[in-house]
Design an enzyme around this catalytic site. Structure first.
Site, PDB file in Angstrom:
ATOM      1  N   SER A 155      36.724  42.090  29.446  1.00  0.00           N
ATOM      2  CA  SER A 155      37.465  42.986  30.336  1.00  0.00           C
ATOM      3  C   SER A 155      37.797  44.270  29.591  1.00  0.00           C
ATOM      4  CB  SER A 155      38.754  42.312  30.802  1.00  0.00           C
ATOM      5  OG  SER A 155      39.692  42.353  29.737  1.00  0.00           O
ATOM      6  N   LYS A 156      38.560  45.133  30.250  1.00  0.00           N
ATOM      7  CA  LYS A 156      38.982  46.421  29.688  1.00  0.00           C
ATOM      8  C   LYS A 156      39.675  46.258  28.330  1.00  0.00           C
ATOM      9  CE  LYS A 156      38.382  49.677  33.001  1.00  0.00           C
ATOM     10  NZ  LYS A 156      37.072  50.179  32.627  1.00  0.00           N
ATOM     11  N   ARG A 157      40.400  45.114  28.170  1.00  0.00           N
ATOM     12  CA  ARG A 157      41.088  44.859  26.885  1.00  0.00           C
ATOM     13  C   ARG A 157      40.155  44.991  25.699  1.00  0.00           C
ATOM     14  NH1 ARG A 157      42.260  40.200  29.535  1.00  0.00           N
ATOM     15  NH2 ARG A 157      40.655  39.098  28.367  1.00  0.00           N
ATOM     16  N   ASP A 158      38.867  44.712  25.943  1.00  0.00           N
ATOM     17  CA  ASP A 158      37.920  44.690  24.831  1.00  0.00           C
ATOM     18  C   ASP A 158      37.405  46.075  24.463  1.00  0.00           C
ATOM     19  OD1 ASP A 158      37.571  41.755  24.171  1.00  0.00           O
ATOM     20  OD2 ASP A 158      37.430  41.776  26.344  1.00  0.00           O
ATOM     21  N   GLY A 159      38.031  47.099  24.992  1.00  0.00           N
ATOM     22  CA  GLY A 159      37.676  48.466  24.599  1.00  0.00           C
ATOM     23  C   GLY A 159      36.421  48.931  25.301  1.00  0.00           C
TER      24      GLY A 159
END
Ligand code: GLU
Length: 307
Positions: free
Chosen positions: A240-244
């Protein structure tokens, strides 16, 4: 006879989605099959035309092409309604007034049997008394439509996961806001578009028995299935977006060119060496579905590769 990729335009495609799309395309082209792209924009709240444009541009950028016009589910409601009418004519449709919260509470009170799908609908409204129905309608509740599935057990063979199956619950056909449901629309479209092979993320493995039952009841062929293990984020959860930087746009902004994404996809499938640069076309002759790793794949850190 076609393969397909069917993204929902509710956000940008990330590396995992692009990898699954590439596998779907390679599998179709390696077998000399057609390939279609379908925009699954049933959810009018979350679907955006700009996401659709970006998704199609990203697919083209990694070297994927498709046959014919891209079809949008939002323009095909008539087909889905016709399928519901057919099932209704066979006594297979009933109204369901349950909210998600009511269903959850009922499932918690009576845990589902092991052969049932997680979150299986407990059948609360299957035999709703007419008086109770009147009460619910008078209270302003509008019903969803569900399939009377008769607890049928469905088995199918997945190219990677092997023998799979489950007891199918009473799947939603039309949501209570009037929108056709995902499982119904996918089955109608795959049949109408001549899809003979479905390649998609393995988060949809649980949906497949429901779709196979619908295919049988609607008298359409069952395609072959290949569910691709997901790409996982650094924390072990789904990407997801958390992973940059996990979309083509983010990666390009960080100086990672598209060809490095294609090379990573190829390496992750065992189709290219560590320093090789390839195109998807180069991989058509090398593609072997049995070589796809059977476990989840870790997100790569493409930014730190020397270039
Ligand atoms: N539209 C679904 C998604 O983006 C995929 C449906 C399918 O491949 O059957 O998750």
């Amino acid at each position: 006879m076609s393969g397909r990729f069917a993204p929902s335009p509710s956000g940008q495609l990330h590396l995992g989605n692009l990898r699954t799309a590439a596998i779907a395309w390679l599998s179709a082209r390696a077998a000399g099959r057609g390939f279609i792209v379908r925009v699954e924009d049933l959810d009018r709240q979350r679907s955006r035309r700009e996401h659709e444009r970006q998704q199609l541009a990203d697919l083209a950028a990694i070297g994927l092409d498709w046959d014919g016009e891209v079809v949008r589910q939002s323009e095909r409601f008539g087909l889905y309604e016709a399928a519901i009418e057919r099932l209704r004519g066979e006594g297979r449709v009933y109204e369901c007034f349950c909210t998600r919260r009511e269903i959850r509470a009922e499932i918690e009170a009576a845990p589902t049997a092991p052969h049932q799908l997680p979150g299986a609908y407990p059948g609360t409204c299957r035999e709703l008394a007419p008086a109770r129905r009147e009460e619910l309608v008078a209270a302003g509740r509008s019903p969803a439509l569900r399939l009377r599935g008769d607890d049928e057990r469905v088995a199918f063979e997945d190219v990677l996961a092997g023998p799979s199956g489950a007891t199918v619950d009473d799947v939603v056909l039309r949501r209570n806001d009037g929108t056709p449901a995902y499982n119904l629309a996918v089955v109608v479209d795959d049949a109408a578009q001549g899809v003979s092979e479905v390649v998609r993320g393995d988060d949809l493995l649980d949906s497949t028995p429901r779709q196979v039952l619908l295919q049988r009841l609607l008298g359409v062929p069952t395609p072959s299935y290949l569910h691709v293990p997901l790409v996982m984020g650094r924390d072990g959860y789904r990407l997801s977006k958390r992973d940059g930087a996990v979309t083509l746009a983010d990666l390009q902004a960080d100086g990672v060119p598209v060809r490095e994404v294609i090379d990573w996809i190829a390496r992750s499938l065992g189709l290219a060496g560590p320093d090789e640069s390839v195109t998807l076309d180069d991989l058509v002759d090398r593609f072997d579905p049995t070589g796809i790793p059977r476990g989840p794949v870790a997100v790569p850190d493409l930014r730190s590769r020397p270039r």
